[in-house]
Design an enzyme around this catalytic site. Sequence first.
Site, PDB file in Angstrom:
ATOM      1  N   CYS A  18       0.861  -1.193   0.000  1.00  0.00           N
ATOM      2  CA  CYS A  18       0.000   0.000   0.000  1.00  0.00           C
ATOM      3  C   CYS A  18       0.892   1.236   0.000  1.00  0.00           C
ATOM      4  CB  CYS A  18      -0.869  -0.017   1.246  1.00  0.00           C
ATOM      5  SG  CYS A  18      -1.877  -1.489   1.364  1.00  0.00           S
ATOM      6  N   ARG A  69       1.647   1.661  -6.091  1.00  0.00           N
ATOM      7  CA  ARG A  69       1.905   0.721  -4.988  1.00  0.00           C
ATOM      8  C   ARG A  69       0.661  -0.075  -4.635  1.00  0.00           C
ATOM      9  NH1 ARG A  69       6.547   2.213  -1.990  1.00  0.00           N
ATOM     10  NH2 ARG A  69       5.757   1.077  -0.211  1.00  0.00           N
ATOM     11  N   TRP A  76      -3.610  -1.985  -1.500  1.00  0.00           N
ATOM     12  CA  TRP A  76      -3.543  -3.253  -2.237  1.00  0.00           C
ATOM     13  C   TRP A  76      -3.990  -4.284  -1.229  1.00  0.00           C
ATOM     14  CZ3 TRP A  76      -1.131  -7.982  -1.703  1.00  0.00           C
ATOM     15  CH2 TRP A  76      -1.173  -8.805  -2.816  1.00  0.00           C
ATOM     16  N   ASN A 111       0.418   0.166   6.140  1.00  0.00           N
ATOM     17  CA  ASN A 111       0.955  -0.638   5.053  1.00  0.00           C
ATOM     18  C   ASN A 111       1.650  -1.826   5.689  1.00  0.00           C
ATOM     19  OD1 ASN A 111       2.041  -1.691   2.737  1.00  0.00           O
ATOM     20  ND2 ASN A 111       3.683  -0.169   2.551  1.00  0.00           N
ATOM     21  N   GLY A 112       1.334  -3.045   5.242  1.00  0.00           N
ATOM     22  CA  GLY A 112       1.991  -4.227   5.804  1.00  0.00           C
ATOM     23  C   GLY A 112       0.949  -5.245   6.253  1.00  0.00           C
ATOM     24  N   GLU A 126      10.979 -14.309 -18.579  1.00  0.00           N
ATOM     25  CA  GLU A 126      10.595 -12.895 -18.474  1.00  0.00           C
ATOM     26  C   GLU A 126       9.505 -12.546 -19.480  1.00  0.00           C
ATOM     27  OE1 GLU A 126      10.824 -10.530 -16.541  1.00  0.00           O
ATOM     28  OE2 GLU A 126      10.475  -8.719 -17.711  1.00  0.00           O
ATOM     29  N   LYS A 146       5.824 -10.993 -18.578  1.00  0.00           N
ATOM     30  CA  LYS A 146       5.269  -9.752 -19.153  1.00  0.00           C
ATOM     31  C   LYS A 146       3.883 -10.015 -19.735  1.00  0.00           C
ATOM     32  CE  LYS A 146       7.869  -6.860 -17.820  1.00  0.00           C
ATOM     33  NZ  LYS A 146       8.125  -7.757 -16.746  1.00  0.00           N
ATOM     34  N   GLU A 176       1.264 -10.846 -16.846  1.00  0.00           N
ATOM     35  CA  GLU A 176       0.935  -9.765 -15.897  1.00  0.00           C
ATOM     36  C   GLU A 176       0.223  -8.606 -16.592  1.00  0.00           C
ATOM     37  OE1 GLU A 176       4.161  -7.858 -13.783  1.00  0.00           O
ATOM     38  OE2 GLU A 176       5.483  -7.968 -15.490  1.00  0.00           O
ATOM     39  N   HIS A 197       9.133 -33.471 -22.714  1.00  0.00           N
ATOM     40  CA  HIS A 197       8.952 -34.151 -21.417  1.00  0.00           C
ATOM     41  C   HIS A 197       7.618 -33.813 -20.791  1.00  0.00           C
ATOM     42  CE1 HIS A 197      13.076 -35.504 -21.710  1.00  0.00           C
ATOM     43  NE2 HIS A 197      13.405 -34.268 -22.081  1.00  0.00           N
ATOM     44  N   LYS A 213       3.623  -2.248  -7.801  1.00  0.00           N
ATOM     45  CA  LYS A 213       5.008  -2.110  -8.249  1.00  0.00           C
ATOM     46  C   LYS A 213       5.998  -2.617  -7.218  1.00  0.00           C
ATOM     47  CE  LYS A 213       8.272  -0.691 -11.011  1.00  0.00           C
ATOM     48  NZ  LYS A 213       8.507  -1.418 -12.272  1.00  0.00           N
TER      49      LYS A 213
HETATM   50  C1  AGP Z   1       7.973  -7.471 -12.944  1.00  0.00           C
HETATM   51  O1  AGP Z   1       7.382  -6.977 -14.131  1.00  0.00           O
HETATM   52  C2  AGP Z   1       6.985  -7.524 -11.822  1.00  0.00           C
HETATM   53  N1  AGP Z   1       6.457  -6.229 -11.583  1.00  0.00           N
HETATM   54  C3  AGP Z   1       7.524  -8.193 -10.567  1.00  0.00           C
HETATM   55  O2  AGP Z   1       7.790  -9.545 -10.877  1.00  0.00           O
HETATM   56  C4  AGP Z   1       8.809  -7.588  -9.968  1.00  0.00           C
HETATM   57  O3  AGP Z   1       9.912  -7.849 -10.811  1.00  0.00           O
HETATM   58  C5  AGP Z   1       9.059  -8.280  -8.611  1.00  0.00           C
HETATM   59  O4  AGP Z   1       7.989  -7.969  -7.749  1.00  0.00           O
HETATM   60  C6  AGP Z   1      10.385  -7.875  -7.964  1.00  0.00           C
HETATM   61  O5  AGP Z   1      10.368  -6.504  -7.704  1.00  0.00           O
HETATM   62  P1  AGP Z   1      11.758  -5.816  -7.232  1.00  0.00           P
HETATM   63  O6  AGP Z   1      12.735  -5.949  -8.381  1.00  0.00           O
HETATM   64  O7  AGP Z   1      11.405  -4.394  -6.934  1.00  0.00           O
HETATM   65  O8  AGP Z   1      12.254  -6.561  -6.022  1.00  0.00           O
END
Ligand code: AGP
Length: 610
Positions: free
Chosen positions: A2, A27, A75, A99-100, A483, A487, A490, A506, A605
Amino acid sequence: MCGIIGYVGFRDSKEVLLNGLEKIQYRGYDSMGLLIVTKQGFKRVRSVGDIRQLRKKVADAGGNSGSWGLGHSRWATHGPPVEANAHPHKAEHIYIVHNGIIENAEELKAWLKGPFLSETDSEVVAHCILDSYKKNSSLKEAVFDTISKIKGEYAIAVMSEKDPNELIAFKKGPSLVIGLGEKEIFLSSDAQVFLPYTNRVIFLKDGEMAHIQNRETLYFYSDKKQKIDKPITLLDSYFTETEKKGYPYYMLKEIYEQPDCIANLIETHVNKKACKVEVGINNEKDFLDQIVQKGRCNIVACGSSYYAALYGKYAIEKGSRISIGVDMASEFRYRSPVLSSRTPLLLISQSGETADTLAVMRMAQELSLPVLSLCNVAHSSLDRGASAQLYMSAGMEKGVASTKAFTSTLFILFLLSIVLGRKKGSLSLSEEQKIIPSLLLFPDQMKEVLSREKECVAAAHLLRALKSFIYLGRDIYYPLALEGALKMKELTYIHAAAYPAGEMKHGPLALVDADTAIVGLAPKSHVSKKTFSNLEEARSRGGKMIVVGTRGDKESVSLSDCFLSIPSCNTYLSSILCVLPLQLIAYHTACSLGHNVDQPRNLAKSVTVE
Ligand code: AGP
C-alpha cells in the site's frame, strides 16, 4: 503493497494528499482514502478504485479544507477491495493508515471490544491504539503501547480527534520517509511524493517513530522511547519528475528509454580509453575480489529480478567459471540453504523494498554474509541495508511491469561477468578488448530493434485471439523466455508459461494446439539448431509461431507465422535484445484487450508484504 501519505503545513492538504496518492498509486490501487483535519473536525473520504474515483468523491463531498491530513492507496491483503476496507480506518477518535500485515490481528481482536466495521487487520490496530489511549497519557504513549502488542511488518500513521495537532508515524518493515519543506512536513511510503515541494528527506529505520507536533516541529524516537537524532538526506537525480512525455503509458516510455539507460551504464562502467570494463561498487570496493576468492556467489531476487539473476548465472559462469547459486527470495529464506561462511550474496531488487528480498538481507546480516545490493532506488531499504551497493541507474520506473530496470540489470550482470572473468584469469585483456566495441554498439542496436515496433503490433494481433502462450528458449535465452511469459501474463491476464526448449518433449508439448501461441527465442547461437527442432515439433502440433531470430536467418523465418528480427551480436547481448520485442508484444496485446498497462489488476510495483 500500500501507499501512505501524511501532510502538516500551510497548503490545502486535500490537494497535497490527492496529488501524492496519484504518484504512489502504483503501490496499490484497488481502493483509496484520505482524512482531512478541518475546522469542523476530521473529515474522511474513501472510495473503491483508483485516484479518479477518490477525486470525484472528494469533490462531491465538498468543503474539507484543512492543512493536516492522511492519505492511503490500498492493495488488499485482508478483505476484498470495498469501501469499508479502505483506509483510513477509525476506532472512535483514532484514525490510522497502514501498510503491511499484522500477523496477530485475530488474536488481538479476541480481547478488543470493537465494533469492527471492516475485514482488515489495519482496523484492529486502530482499536488497539484506542484501547491503549484510554490507559495512557498521550497518543504517543498509546502508539508505543500498541507497538509492543502487534506482530508483523507494518508502517503506520496515526491521528486522533482528541489530539488534532499531532501526527505519529512508526516503521517496522515497509518504507516510511519524512519530507522537510519550509514550514511544512510530509510523510510518505515513497520519497517521490515530495518532489514538487522539497528534496530534503529523512528515512525512518525499523523500530523508529516520527512525532509531528506542528508544521515545523517533529521528534524522532527509537522503539525504546529514546529521543534520537536523524540525518537529513538530499534526494538525488533519481527522483526527478517523471511524466509520460506524450506516451500513452509509462511502460511504453520506459521501453523506449532503455537504449539511453544502457548508454548511461556504459558511460559509468566502461573505460573507453583503456578499453576495459570497470564496475564501480559503493562501500565494500573489494566485493568482487571476495567473490573470486570464494569461487562462489549466491544471487537472490523475486519476479523479473529473479529472471535477471538467472541470466546472471549463465553469463557469469560462462564468462568467469565462478559458481553461481540462484534462488527466489521467498524460497531461499525457508529452504535452509547450505551457506559456507562469508559466501557473498548479491540481492537484486528494482524497488529495494520487496519484503522477501529484504528478509533475505536480514538473514544474511545475521549470518555475517557480505551482501551486495543491485537496486534502482537509491536510499531504499535494501540499498541502505547492504554492505556494498550497485545501481541499475535506470531512473524512476513507474510501470508496474518492469522493463528498463530489468534490461539495465541484465547489462550490469554481463559487465560483472567480464570483470569477474578478468579477475579470475579466465578472460584475457585482449579477449575483453574485443568485447568492448560490441558494448558500445549495443544502445544503437536496441534502438534499431525498437524501430521495428510495427512488427510487434502485428504479432499482438495474432496473439490476442489465442488462449495460452508458451515461451521457449535454450541456455542463456531461457531466463528471457521466463521474463517474456511474465510480461504477457501480468499485462494480458492470459496464462503464459516458459520452458527450456529441450523440455517440451517431457510433457509441455501436450499443451500445444491451434489455440496456443509458441514464442521461440532463437537468435543465431550454439543452441539455435536444437531450438529450431523444438519449435518445429510445436508447429507440427498446430502452435502459432512467433519467433525472435537473427535478421536474415532463413531457417528461423521459415518457422515463423510472425518473425521478429534482431541484429546479429554475441549471445550475452542478443539475449538482452530479445527482451525488447517480448516487452512490446505483451504491451500491444494488453492494449488491444483494453487493459490498464501501467496498473495491471491485482498487482503493485513494490511487493512490500510477504
Ligand atoms: C515485474 O514486471 C513484476 N512487476 C515483478 O515480478 C517484480 O519484478 C518483482 O515484484 C520484484 O520486484 P523488485 O525488483 O522491486 O524486487
